[in-house]
Design an enzyme around this catalytic site. Structure first.
Site, short mmCIF file in Angstrom:
data_model
loop_
_atom_site.label_atom_id
_atom_site.label_comp_id
_atom_site.label_asym_id
_atom_site.label_seq_id
_atom_site.Cartn_x
_atom_site.Cartn_y
_atom_site.Cartn_z
CB CYS A 2 -0.40 -0.20 1.37
SG CYS A 2 -2.20 -1.06 1.36
CD1 TRP A 74 -0.02 -6.09 -0.44
CD2 TRP A 74 -0.47 -6.13 -3.10
NE1 TRP A 74 -0.19 -7.34 -0.74
CE2 TRP A 74 -0.03 -7.18 -2.48
CE3 TRP A 74 -0.17 -5.94 -4.35
CZ2 TRP A 74 0.48 -8.65 -3.14
CZ3 TRP A 74 -0.42 -7.48 -5.66
CH2 TRP A 74 0.24 -8.11 -4.76
CG ASN A 100 0.58 2.20 3.78
OD1 ASN A 100 -0.66 2.11 3.13
ND2 ASN A 100 1.78 2.21 3.57
N GLY A 101 -0.67 -1.06 6.55
CA GLY A 101 0.37 -1.89 7.32
C GLY A 101 -1.14 -2.88 7.55
CD GLU A 490 13.40 -17.74 -11.66
OE1 GLU A 490 12.35 -18.01 -12.31
OE2 GLU A 490 13.57 -18.35 -10.45
CG HIS A 506 21.95 -43.80 -7.90
ND1 HIS A 506 22.17 -44.95 -8.08
CD2 HIS A 506 21.40 -43.45 -7.15
CE1 HIS A 506 21.84 -45.33 -6.38
NE2 HIS A 506 21.79 -44.73 -5.89
CE LYS A 605 6.23 -12.38 -9.36
NZ LYS A 605 6.99 -13.23 -8.60
C1 F6R Z 1 9.78 -18.74 -10.17
C2 F6R Z 1 9.14 -18.64 -10.48
C3 F6R Z 1 7.27 -19.29 -11.34
C4 F6R Z 1 6.14 -19.21 -10.36
C5 F6R Z 1 5.45 -19.87 -11.06
C6 F6R Z 1 4.21 -19.84 -10.21
O1 F6R Z 1 10.98 -17.84 -9.80
O2 F6R Z 1 8.49 -17.29 -10.22
O3 F6R Z 1 8.13 -20.50 -11.23
O4 F6R Z 1 7.18 -19.83 -9.24
O5 F6R Z 1 5.10 -19.51 -12.42
O6 F6R Z 1 3.71 -18.97 -10.01
P1 F6R Z 1 2.17 -18.78 -8.64
O7 F6R Z 1 3.09 -18.71 -7.92
O8 F6R Z 1 2.24 -17.15 -9.02
O9 F6R Z 1 1.35 -19.57 -9.27
#
Ligand code: F6R
Length: 610
Positions: A2, A74, A100-101, A490, A506, A605
């Site tokens: 927030c 948020w 916020n909080g 990544e 293995h 993301k």
């Molecule tokens: C790795 C990463 C991804 C997410 C995956 C699941 O750093 O960010 O592997 O963890 O796409 O995403 P969520 O948790 O948003 O379902």
């Protein structure tokens, strides 16, 4: 997270507040709102979505007041709806605040206020606070004193700003655990939850500290503690640029989020642990508590980092609750037609709450008639809404594409779930107390683990050009090896694999030579001796070993190439500490290789497609 903006002066407040909100957009938010005192009335406008939606709503309305507050929310308590968006008002609409909080004791306060006849309109913890101030004021206390007394009743964290018709020339603010900065102009003051909101107007500021209140007029301000002791504030000059402020001085959001973890781990457990009884309580599970506690089998399903947290959940739920647990990638779970019985529980884990595969797995589980609980970060996301009950991890917005703080918060929340279930089974109060005590020490241990940054940087410099990495761990640290490898691949585009350490012989052992760095999580737990043998196996093949070890353990000093010492904790909590240097390692290697750490190639993301 927030954001708060406030203004008092002689100029029109609205453009200053809206501009401040835009400066805070980078923090992530789901709704926004503004309140301006004008014509003896407080005008509140709020909207779900982006700030330009709020702007659209305001277009055409004339509110030329010069005292106001604004907020980006948020969601933490209550979904991101227009009603739940800030500012919040008391019963009369004459007191309005943004916050916020998290108010931890809001449920108790809410009951008390309802009994006294207050009309609570939202699901938020914040609204309780504004009614509490109203309650004191109604009883004949001065406004300023009502504000102070109400804050004394509150447990939790706040950064807040308030305006009221009863004091039409004052801006009230207070801080406990959530930052606030006051900017000083000529006959005007600006308030921000971070300097980004105010820096275009002034660089002369003072910061509120925890337990402090400021009452600001056009010609000056008074600062005091919530115990009513007057204090003098030191005026400081801000001299860094906007971009640095948005990232709180860090070069990247990922690094900022890594460093936030002492706080986010604390937030995940805030108000949820009862130390004397050695138990955890998770309010969001109330509607399904019976089914959670009687579950005869638990499925955990998720993707990526969230899946790795789920694997740790499996270890702890089986060890402490003695319930069989199966963890599966959501993309497999959804198509595999798993055998799920009525008395099973499906736990879906997702930071974003929007991951397509996880959402589909959740729907599949519901179709089969079982109880589904969520462990989600984004409040009001699709997964949070569609599960029967759940627990928010309260990590705040995660902006860096590589998930870091969400992972440690997910594991923290899984520990809470484990303790909650286990205490209804065979876990004694004594054992529960021991875990709760160690959990409370975790933020400090995470902080300590962050101090490995300089040694990790050195290691990164040495190994940045390698083409492959192997990560090994055993027990609770095996999923940490998987997560460490995922982080590296990544963001640095180096091939990395995680393995259970003993499995190396293995197959993967064939890869080992002097060009293969092997990161081993070798903290002192029940598998320590075994993992030392695995390190010997690597060294015998001239592999280079970077070992994450328990502080004070020097047994490996002469065997491995580098040690990274971290604090010890209980086995089930160790991943929350041992992942820290691995996140830092991935970050520094990626940086040295010139990769775009916050926006790695090909990744999004939130993966909302199959
Ligand atoms: C790795 C990463 C991804 C997410 C995956 C699941 O750093 O960010 O592997 O963890 O796409 O995403 P969520 O948790 O948003 O379902």
């Amino acid at each position: 997270m927030c954001g708060i903006v406030g203004y008092i002066g002689n100029r029109e407040a609205r453009p200053i507040l809206m501009n401040g909100l835009k400066r805070l957009e980078y923090r992530g938010y789901d709704s926004a709102g503004i309140a301006i005192l004008w014509d003896n009335k407080i005008n509140v406008t709020k909207q779900v979505g982006k700030i330009n939606v709020l702007e659209g709503e305001l277009n055409g309305s004339k509110i030329p007041g010069n005292l106001g507050i604004a907020h980006t929310r948020w969601a933490t308590h209550g979904e991101p709806t227009q009603v739940n968006a800030h500012p919040h008002s008391d019963c009369t609409g004459n007191i309005v605040l943004v916050h916020n909080g998290i108010i931890e004791n809001y449920n108790t306060l809410k009951q008390m206020l309802i009994e006294k006849g207050h009309k609570i309109r939202t699901e938020t913890d914040t609204e309780i606070l504004v009614h509490l101030i109203e309650e004191f004021y109604q009883n004949g206390t001065s406004f300023e004193e009502s504000f102070r007394l109400a804050l004394n009743e509150v447990e939790g964290t706040y950064g807040l700003a308030l305006i009221t018709k009863y004091e039409p020339d004052k801006l009230f603010c207070a801080r406990n655990g959530s930052p606030l900065v006051v900017g000083i102009g000529e006959g005007e003051y600006f308030l921000g939850s971070d300097a980004a909101a105010i820096i275009s107007h002034t660089r002369n500021v003072f910061y509120l500290e925890d337990g402090e209140i400021a009452v600001i007029g056009r010609d000056g301000f008074v600062t005091k503690t919530i115990e009513n002791q007057l204090i003098r504030k030191k005026i400081e000059k801000i001299n860094f640029d906007l971009e640095r402020i948005e990232k709180a001085g860090y070069q990247h959001f990922m690094l900022k989020e890594i460093y936030e973890q002492p706080n986010t781990v604390a937030d995940a457990m805030r108000g949820r642990l009862i130390e004397e009884e050695g138990v955890a309580k998770l309010g969001g599970l109330t509607p399904i508590l019976h089914n959670v506690l009687r579950a005869r089998k638990i499925f955990i399903t998720a993707c990526g980092t969230s899946y790795h947290a789920g694997l740790i959940g499996e270890y702890m739920l089986e060890e402490y609750c003695r319930i069989p647990v199966e963890v599966e990638y959501a993309s497999e779970f959804r198509y595999r037609d798993p055998i799920i019985e009525d008395d099973n529980l499906v736990v879906v884990i997702s930071q974003s709450g929007e991951t397509a595969d996880t959402l589909a797995a959740l729907r599949e589980a519901k179709r089969k008639g079982t109880t589904v609980m969520g462990l989600v970060n984004v409040v009001g996301s699709s997964i949070a809404r569609e599960t029967h009950g759940g627990t928010y991890i309260h990590a705040g917005p995660e902006i860096g594409v590589a998930s870091t703080k969400a992972f440690t918060s997910q594991v923290t929340a899984l520990t809470l779930l484990t303790v909650m279930i286990a205490r209804t089974k065979t876990m004694s109060a004594e054992e529960g107390r021991q875990i709760v005590k160690e959990m409370k020490a975790l933020p400090g241990k995470v902080e300590q683990a962050l101090k490995t940054d300089s040694v990790v940087k050195e290691i990164a410099a040495e190994f940045q050009d390698k083409r492959n990495f192997l990560y090994l761990g055993r027990g609770y640290n095996y999923p940490v090896a998987l997560e460490g490898a995922l982080k590296l691949k990544e963001i640095s585009y180096i091939h990395a694999e995680g393995y259970p350490a003993a499995e190396m012989k293995h197959g993967p052992i064939a890869l080992i030579d002097e060009d293969m760095p092997v990161v081993v999580i070798a903290t002192q737990d029940s598998t320590y001796e075994k993992i030392v043998s695995n390190i010997e196996e690597v060294k015998a093949r001239r592999g280079r070993v970077i070992a994450v070890v328990s502080e004070g353990d020097h047994n490996l000093d002469n065997l491995v190439d580098y040690t990274i010492p971290i604090p010890m904790t209980l086995n089930l909590l160790q991943p929350i500490v041992s992942i820290i240097p691995l996140q830092l390692l991935a970050y520094h290697i990626a940086l040295l290789r010139g990769c775009d750490v916050d926006q790695p190639r090909n990744l999004a993301k939130s993966v909302t497609v199959e």
